[in-house]
Design a protein around this motif. Structure first.
Motif, PDB file in Angstrom:
ATOM      1  N   GLN A  50      40.321  43.195  56.653  1.00 10.88           N
ATOM      2  CA  GLN A  50      39.161  43.167  56.896  1.00 10.88           C
ATOM      3  C   GLN A  50      38.622  43.524  58.276  1.00 10.88           C
ATOM      4  O   GLN A  50      39.031  42.875  58.961  1.00 10.88           O
ATOM      5  CB  GLN A  50      38.584  42.244  56.404  1.00 10.88           C
ATOM      6  CG  GLN A  50      38.199  42.059  54.521  1.00 10.88           C
ATOM      7  CD  GLN A  50      37.558  41.034  53.718  1.00 10.88           C
ATOM      8  OE1 GLN A  50      36.747  40.363  54.366  1.00 10.88           O
ATOM      9  NE2 GLN A  50      36.490  41.507  53.053  1.00 10.88           N
ATOM     10  N   SER A  76      42.720  44.653  62.054  1.00 16.55           N
ATOM     11  CA  SER A  76      41.451  44.457  61.426  1.00 16.55           C
ATOM     12  C   SER A  76      40.802  45.019  62.468  1.00 16.55           C
ATOM     13  O   SER A  76      39.518  45.467  62.165  1.00 16.55           O
ATOM     14  CB  SER A  76      41.035  42.853  61.799  1.00 16.55           C
ATOM     15  OG  SER A  76      40.093  42.380  61.578  1.00 16.55           O
ATOM     16  N   ARG A 129      37.384  48.073  62.040  1.00 17.12           N
ATOM     17  CA  ARG A 129      36.380  47.202  61.915  1.00 17.12           C
ATOM     18  C   ARG A 129      35.388  48.657  63.348  1.00 17.12           C
ATOM     19  O   ARG A 129      34.783  49.063  63.062  1.00 17.12           O
ATOM     20  CB  ARG A 129      35.941  46.247  62.606  1.00 17.12           C
ATOM     21  CG  ARG A 129      35.943  45.372  61.625  1.00 17.12           C
ATOM     22  CD  ARG A 129      35.751  43.812  61.563  1.00 17.12           C
ATOM     23  NE  ARG A 129      37.115  43.058  62.002  1.00 17.12           N
ATOM     24  CZ  ARG A 129      36.974  42.262  63.729  1.00 17.12           C
ATOM     25  NH1 ARG A 129      36.193  42.455  64.250  1.00 17.12           N
ATOM     26  NH2 ARG A 129      38.064  42.061  63.910  1.00 17.12           N
ATOM     27  N   VAL A 187      44.822  40.890  52.599  1.00 15.44           N
ATOM     28  CA  VAL A 187      43.827  41.873  51.646  1.00 15.44           C
ATOM     29  C   VAL A 187      43.493  41.825  54.142  1.00 15.44           C
ATOM     30  O   VAL A 187      43.359  40.769  54.533  1.00 15.44           O
ATOM     31  CB  VAL A 187      42.709  41.170  52.053  1.00 15.44           C
ATOM     32  CG1 VAL A 187      41.321  42.249  51.384  1.00 15.44           C
ATOM     33  CG2 VAL A 187      42.701  41.225  50.516  1.00 15.44           C
ATOM     34  N   GLN A 220      37.503  51.254  51.365  1.00 13.77           N
ATOM     35  CA  GLN A 220      36.043  51.821  51.851  1.00 13.77           C
ATOM     36  C   GLN A 220      34.549  50.788  51.321  1.00 13.77           C
ATOM     37  O   GLN A 220      34.631  51.240  49.608  1.00 13.77           O
ATOM     38  CB  GLN A 220      35.836  52.854  52.387  1.00 13.77           C
ATOM     39  CG  GLN A 220      36.020  53.925  52.701  1.00 13.77           C
ATOM     40  CD  GLN A 220      36.326  54.898  52.851  1.00 13.77           C
ATOM     41  OE1 GLN A 220      35.169  55.472  54.071  1.00 13.77           O
ATOM     42  NE2 GLN A 220      36.768  56.279  52.810  1.00 13.77           N
ATOM     43  N   LYS A 221      33.995  50.151  51.828  1.00 16.14           N
ATOM     44  CA  LYS A 221      32.545  49.765  51.232  1.00 16.14           C
ATOM     45  C   LYS A 221      31.108  50.724  50.521  1.00 16.14           C
ATOM     46  O   LYS A 221      32.152  51.765  50.830  1.00 16.14           O
ATOM     47  CB  LYS A 221      31.836  49.030  52.048  1.00 16.14           C
ATOM     48  CG  LYS A 221      31.845  49.847  53.358  1.00 16.14           C
ATOM     49  CD  LYS A 221      30.627  48.874  54.478  1.00 16.14           C
ATOM     50  CE  LYS A 221      30.487  50.070  55.540  1.00 16.14           C
ATOM     51  NZ  LYS A 221      29.890  48.860  56.456  1.00 16.14           N
ATOM     52  N   TYR A 265      45.011  47.700  52.792  1.00  9.10           N
ATOM     53  CA  TYR A 265      46.083  46.575  51.949  1.00  9.10           C
ATOM     54  C   TYR A 265      47.151  47.200  53.127  1.00  9.10           C
ATOM     55  O   TYR A 265      47.073  48.182  52.874  1.00  9.10           O
ATOM     56  CB  TYR A 265      45.990  46.089  51.162  1.00  9.10           C
ATOM     57  CG  TYR A 265      45.791  45.895  50.644  1.00  9.10           C
ATOM     58  CD1 TYR A 265      45.759  44.458  49.764  1.00  9.10           C
ATOM     59  CD2 TYR A 265      44.845  46.689  49.458  1.00  9.10           C
ATOM     60  CE1 TYR A 265      45.053  43.973  48.881  1.00  9.10           C
ATOM     61  CE2 TYR A 265      43.515  45.662  48.603  1.00  9.10           C
ATOM     62  CZ  TYR A 265      43.786  44.321  48.814  1.00  9.10           C
ATOM     63  OH  TYR A 265      42.769  43.520  48.047  1.00  9.10           O
ATOM     64  N   GLU A 315      28.923  44.749  51.308  1.00  7.00           N
ATOM     65  CA  GLU A 315      30.685  45.358  50.831  1.00  7.00           C
ATOM     66  C   GLU A 315      31.273  44.827  52.944  1.00  7.00           C
ATOM     67  O   GLU A 315      30.503  45.295  53.740  1.00  7.00           O
ATOM     68  CB  GLU A 315      31.127  45.837  50.209  1.00  7.00           C
ATOM     69  CG  GLU A 315      30.668  45.230  48.948  1.00  7.00           C
ATOM     70  CD  GLU A 315      31.285  46.809  48.500  1.00  7.00           C
ATOM     71  OE1 GLU A 315      32.521  46.984  47.954  1.00  7.00           O
ATOM     72  OE2 GLU A 315      30.356  47.556  47.039  1.00  7.00           O
ATOM     73  N   LYS A 316      32.010  44.741  52.840  1.00  4.68           N
ATOM     74  CA  LYS A 316      33.461  44.986  53.901  1.00  4.68           C
ATOM     75  C   LYS A 316      34.356  46.371  54.118  1.00  4.68           C
ATOM     76  O   LYS A 316      34.873  46.080  52.167  1.00  4.68           O
ATOM     77  CB  LYS A 316      33.742  44.053  54.602  1.00  4.68           C
ATOM     78  CG  LYS A 316      32.847  43.048  54.590  1.00  4.68           C
ATOM     79  CD  LYS A 316      33.729  41.844  55.702  1.00  4.68           C
ATOM     80  CE  LYS A 316      32.864  41.145  56.441  1.00  4.68           C
ATOM     81  NZ  LYS A 316      33.201  39.721  57.229  1.00  4.68           N
ATOM     82  N   ASP A 317      34.545  46.852  54.607  1.00  4.32           N
ATOM     83  CA  ASP A 317      36.197  48.250  54.688  1.00  4.32           C
ATOM     84  C   ASP A 317      37.408  46.464  54.089  1.00  4.32           C
ATOM     85  O   ASP A 317      37.076  45.958  55.028  1.00  4.32           O
ATOM     86  CB  ASP A 317      36.143  48.699  55.965  1.00  4.32           C
ATOM     87  CG  ASP A 317      34.813  49.827  55.837  1.00  4.32           C
ATOM     88  OD1 ASP A 317      34.610  50.509  54.563  1.00  4.32           O
ATOM     89  OD2 ASP A 317      34.244  49.583  56.574  1.00  4.32           O
ATOM     90  N   LYS A 318      38.074  47.436  53.182  1.00  5.73           N
ATOM     91  CA  LYS A 318      39.059  46.492  53.250  1.00  5.73           C
ATOM     92  C   LYS A 318      40.942  47.230  53.422  1.00  5.73           C
ATOM     93  O   LYS A 318      40.331  48.496  53.035  1.00  5.73           O
ATOM     94  CB  LYS A 318      39.388  45.650  52.014  1.00  5.73           C
ATOM     95  CG  LYS A 318      38.410  44.004  52.289  1.00  5.73           C
ATOM     96  CD  LYS A 318      38.631  44.201  50.109  1.00  5.73           C
ATOM     97  CE  LYS A 318      38.286  45.085  49.480  1.00  5.73           C
ATOM     98  NZ  LYS A 318      38.081  44.054  48.061  1.00  5.73           N
TER      99      LYS A 318
END
Lengths: 99, 199
Positions: B199, B57, B61, B197, B152-153, B165, B160-163
């Protein structure tokens, strides 16, 4: 008079022996009760310890290397030599019959 | 005679006392150490898993933020993805498995697993007395890039946020860790669920 004294002494000694034998019988009876109590106490403590260990592995979803007991955490566990129902977080030891 | 009676009485009382004291040495010998060892193993396992999640995470970011500082005219989605994945991998490379707990060994891996991996690998570690990764494990972290599934957002103003998995699209492959304690004789295997998920 001399014979009466001897009789009184004999009676007194007889009563003393009777009381002493009652006391000894009571002591042995107490000892048996104590042994039974100690067995139950030890089994309860062991069951509690085993249940706690089992629950710790089970609740943490860990492979349990201890193979001296099996069963479900909330229902009962079976020790190698004695069945130990575990109900509502309390352990009840059953040797032959439930306590 | 009175002395004799007193002696008998004291003897009787002592017998009673010893009869009732008998269980205490046995009870004192019982400990909950096995349970505590299990709980410590679980705590280290959860720490290892959380470390993976937090590292992923944070570097997701941080890398995205660093890339987004470029002028907007130079933004490229593929380059951004590469930058973020490289950031996450470098974050994983900084993880130090030796600093979790002195009594435990931890090793991170990415590997194909199945429903029996957790139990079988834990048992194998205890039987062999050493920490092990799954047989199919890849080198961590370099060969684990394929498991970073980045979403990607779509825009920079949408909130939105990048996620991310941690999963492989084809097979059930995950990022996880093996935990083993030689001192306690306990072992565990944890992994980041493919549905988690980040973030």
């Amino acid at each position: 008079m001399k014979g009466q004294v001897t009789l009184e002494e004999l009676l007194s000694f007889g009563v003393y022996l009777l009381l002493l034998s009652m006391l000894i019988a009571a002591v042995f009876n107490l000892r048996d009760t104590g042994e039974e109590w100690s067995t139950k106490t030890i089994l309860r403590a062991e069951a509690g310890s085993f249940a706690r260990t089992y629950d710790a592995f089970y609740n943490s979803n860990l492979y349990n290397p201890h193979k001296n007991y099996s069963g479900a955490g909330s229902g009962y566990i079976e020790l190698e030599e004695v069945a130990v129902p575990v109900l509502s977080g309390k352990t009840e030891v059953a040797v032959g019959e439930a306590v | 005679m009175r002395g004799y009676i007193s002696f008998l009485l004291v003897l009787c009382i002592l017998v009673c006392i010893f009869a009732f004291l008998e269980p205490f040495p046995a009870i004192n010998g019982l400990t909950d150490s096995d349970a505590i060892e299990a709980e410590r193993t679980n705590a280290v396992s959860m720490n290892a898993k959380e470390t993976l999640l937090l590292s992923t995470s944070y570097w997701l970011r941080a890398s995205a933020m660093a890339y987004d500082m470029l002028p907007e005219s130079k933004w490229n989605k593929i380059e951004r993805e590469v930058a973020i994945k490289a950031g996450i991998l470098s974050g994983w490379a900084l993880l130090n498995p030796e600093q979790f707990d002195d009594d435990f060994e931890v090793v991170f891996w990415c590997s194909k697993i199945n429903s029996k991996t957790k139990e079988e690998l834990s048992k194998q570690m205890i039987d062999e007395g050493k920490i092990l990764a799954p047989k199919a494990a890849n080198a961590f972290p370099l060969d684990c890039a394929g498991l970073i599934d980045l979403h990607q957002k779509s825009g920079y103003t949408s909130g939105e946020k990048d996620k991310v998995y941690l999963r492989s699209p084809q097979v059930f492959e995950v990022v996880g860790a093996s935990i083993y304690s030689k001192k306690y004789g306990t072992a565990n295997v944890v992994y980041v669920p493919s549905t988690e998920v980040i973030q």
